[in-house]
Design a protein around this motif. Structure first.
Motif, PDB file in Angstrom:
ATOM      1  N   LEU A   5       0.828  -1.202   0.000  1.00 56.87           N
ATOM      2  CA  LEU A   5       0.000   0.000   0.000  1.00 56.87           C
ATOM      3  C   LEU A   5       0.868   1.261   0.000  1.00 56.87           C
ATOM      4  O   LEU A   5       0.572   2.229  -0.705  1.00 56.87           O
ATOM      5  CB  LEU A   5      -0.938  -0.006   1.206  1.00 56.87           C
ATOM      6  N   VAL A   6       1.957   1.239   0.774  1.00 59.30           N
ATOM      7  CA  VAL A   6       2.865   2.393   0.800  1.00 59.30           C
ATOM      8  C   VAL A   6       3.463   2.619  -0.580  1.00 59.30           C
ATOM      9  O   VAL A   6       3.538   3.753  -1.064  1.00 59.30           O
ATOM     10  CB  VAL A   6       3.964   2.190   1.871  1.00 59.30           C
ATOM     11  N   TRP A   7       3.892   1.541  -1.229  1.00 60.19           N
ATOM     12  CA  TRP A   7       4.449   1.693  -2.577  1.00 60.19           C
ATOM     13  C   TRP A   7       3.400   2.175  -3.571  1.00 60.19           C
ATOM     14  O   TRP A   7       3.696   2.985  -4.458  1.00 60.19           O
ATOM     15  CB  TRP A   7       5.066   0.378  -3.060  1.00 60.19           C
ATOM     16  N   PHE A  11       3.835   5.582  -5.664  1.00 60.58           N
ATOM     17  CA  PHE A  11       3.790   5.663  -7.121  1.00 60.58           C
ATOM     18  C   PHE A  11       2.671   6.587  -7.588  1.00 60.58           C
ATOM     19  O   PHE A  11       2.840   7.337  -8.558  1.00 60.58           O
ATOM     20  CB  PHE A  11       3.636   4.273  -7.751  1.00 60.58           C
ATOM     21  N   ALA A  12       1.530   6.546  -6.909  1.00 56.79           N
ATOM     22  CA  ALA A  12       0.433   7.445  -7.285  1.00 56.79           C
ATOM     23  C   ALA A  12       0.817   8.908  -7.046  1.00 56.79           C
ATOM     24  O   ALA A  12       0.575   9.770  -7.899  1.00 56.79           O
ATOM     25  CB  ALA A  12      -0.830   7.096  -6.503  1.00 56.79           C
ATOM     26  N   ALA A  13       1.453   9.189  -5.896  1.00 53.63           N
ATOM     27  CA  ALA A  13       1.860  10.570  -5.597  1.00 53.63           C
ATOM     28  C   ALA A  13       2.970  11.025  -6.536  1.00 53.63           C
ATOM     29  O   ALA A  13       2.962  12.164  -7.018  1.00 53.63           O
ATOM     30  CB  ALA A  13       2.310  10.690  -4.148  1.00 53.63           C
ATOM     31  N   VAL A  46       1.775  14.648  -0.042  1.00 58.28           N
ATOM     32  CA  VAL A  46       1.596  13.209   0.182  1.00 58.28           C
ATOM     33  C   VAL A  46       2.957  12.536   0.326  1.00 58.28           C
ATOM     34  O   VAL A  46       3.146  11.665   1.194  1.00 58.28           O
ATOM     35  CB  VAL A  46       0.772  12.581  -0.967  1.00 58.28           C
ATOM     36  N   LEU A  47       3.922  12.941  -0.489  1.00 57.01           N
ATOM     37  CA  LEU A  47       5.266  12.373  -0.361  1.00 57.01           C
ATOM     38  C   LEU A  47       5.888  12.730   0.984  1.00 57.01           C
ATOM     39  O   LEU A  47       6.586  11.909   1.587  1.00 57.01           O
ATOM     40  CB  LEU A  47       6.148  12.848  -1.518  1.00 57.01           C
ATOM     41  N   TYR A  48       5.644  13.942   1.471  1.00 55.73           N
ATOM     42  CA  TYR A  48       6.123  14.312   2.811  1.00 55.73           C
ATOM     43  C   TYR A  48       5.473  13.433   3.876  1.00 55.73           C
ATOM     44  O   TYR A  48       6.124  13.047   4.851  1.00 55.73           O
ATOM     45  CB  TYR A  48       5.833  15.777   3.116  1.00 55.73           C
ATOM     46  N   LEU A  49       4.189  13.128   3.716  1.00 49.01           N
ATOM     47  CA  LEU A  49       3.522  12.249   4.675  1.00 49.01           C
ATOM     48  C   LEU A  49       4.154  10.863   4.685  1.00 49.01           C
ATOM     49  O   LEU A  49       4.287  10.237   5.744  1.00 49.01           O
ATOM     50  CB  LEU A  49       2.033  12.150   4.364  1.00 49.01           C
ATOM     51  N   LEU A  50       4.533  10.361   3.527  1.00 56.01           N
ATOM     52  CA  LEU A  50       5.192   9.058   3.466  1.00 56.01           C
ATOM     53  C   LEU A  50       6.562   9.079   4.136  1.00 56.01           C
ATOM     54  O   LEU A  50       7.059   8.038   4.556  1.00 56.01           O
ATOM     55  CB  LEU A  50       5.322   8.596   2.008  1.00 56.01           C
ATOM     56  N   LEU A  51       7.173  10.253   4.243  1.00 56.57           N
ATOM     57  CA  LEU A  51       8.455  10.387   4.933  1.00 56.57           C
ATOM     58  C   LEU A  51       8.271  10.640   6.431  1.00 56.57           C
ATOM     59  O   LEU A  51       9.235  10.925   7.127  1.00 56.57           O
ATOM     60  CB  LEU A  51       9.266  11.534   4.328  1.00 56.57           C
TER      61      LEU A  51
END
Length: 176
Positions: A5-7, A11-13, A46-51
């Motif tokens: 799900l993270v990947w 990829f979507a972001a 969204v990428l910042y949230l993943l970090l």
């Protein structure tokens, strides 16, 4: 399952970031270009949230996608049709310079990725617990990056004043 799900979200972001970035520079209507930039800033959040940088993601949405882009949209709407083609009929040298600059940037990205591919991309980055916290960001803004922070605020002020100056037509100036 969680890693998949993270990947998928990554990829979507990343795809949204790339697609909206291309839309920013390829759309001819400046209003839609500014809206695409808002999409780009949201994808970055969204990428910042993943970090695990929740504060940076919130600041990205509130400050950039919120207030700064509202100012940009206001200036574009204020200028009206005059902002649609600012370089129409301009010198062909400008187009050649843009192609040269874009090519140089592409070459730079390819070289940096080529150099970094073998050395750094196989190792996980070390991220401290204070990464993205308000205290760490405030400390950086007020110590190491104070000059850049102040210059950015002055540039935004000049952009707002410039938008108002560009928005006043000669007819409005004569009546005042």
């Amino acid at each position: 399952m969680g890693e998949v799900l993270v990947w998928a979200v990554w990829f979507a972001a990343a795809g949204g970031c790339l697609a909206s970035g291309v839309a920013v520079v390829s759309v001819t209507n400046p209003f839609y270009s500014a809206l695409a930039l808002i999409g780009n800033l949201a994808s970055l959040a969204v990428l910042y949230l993943l970090l695990s940088a929740e504060f940076l993601a919130a600041a990205q949405v509130l400050v950039y996608a919120g207030s700064v882009m509202v100012m940009f949209l206001f200036v574009v709407a204020y200028l009206g049709g005059r902002a649609d083609a600012p370089w129409a009929g301009g010198p062909p040298l400008l187009r050649r310079a843009a192609v040269v600059a874009a090519t140089a940037l592409l070459v730079e990205v390819v070289v940096v990725l080529g150099l970094a591919w073998g050395d750094n991309l196989s190792e996980a980055a070390e991220i401290s617990d204070a990464f993205g916290s308000p205290a760490a960001i405030g400390e950086l803004f007020l110590t190491d990056h104070l000059l850049a922070f102040e210059i950015t605020s002055i540039v935004l002020l000049v952009a707002a004043v410039g938008g108002v100056v560009l928005g006043t037509t000669p007819e409005k100036r004569e009546t005042e």
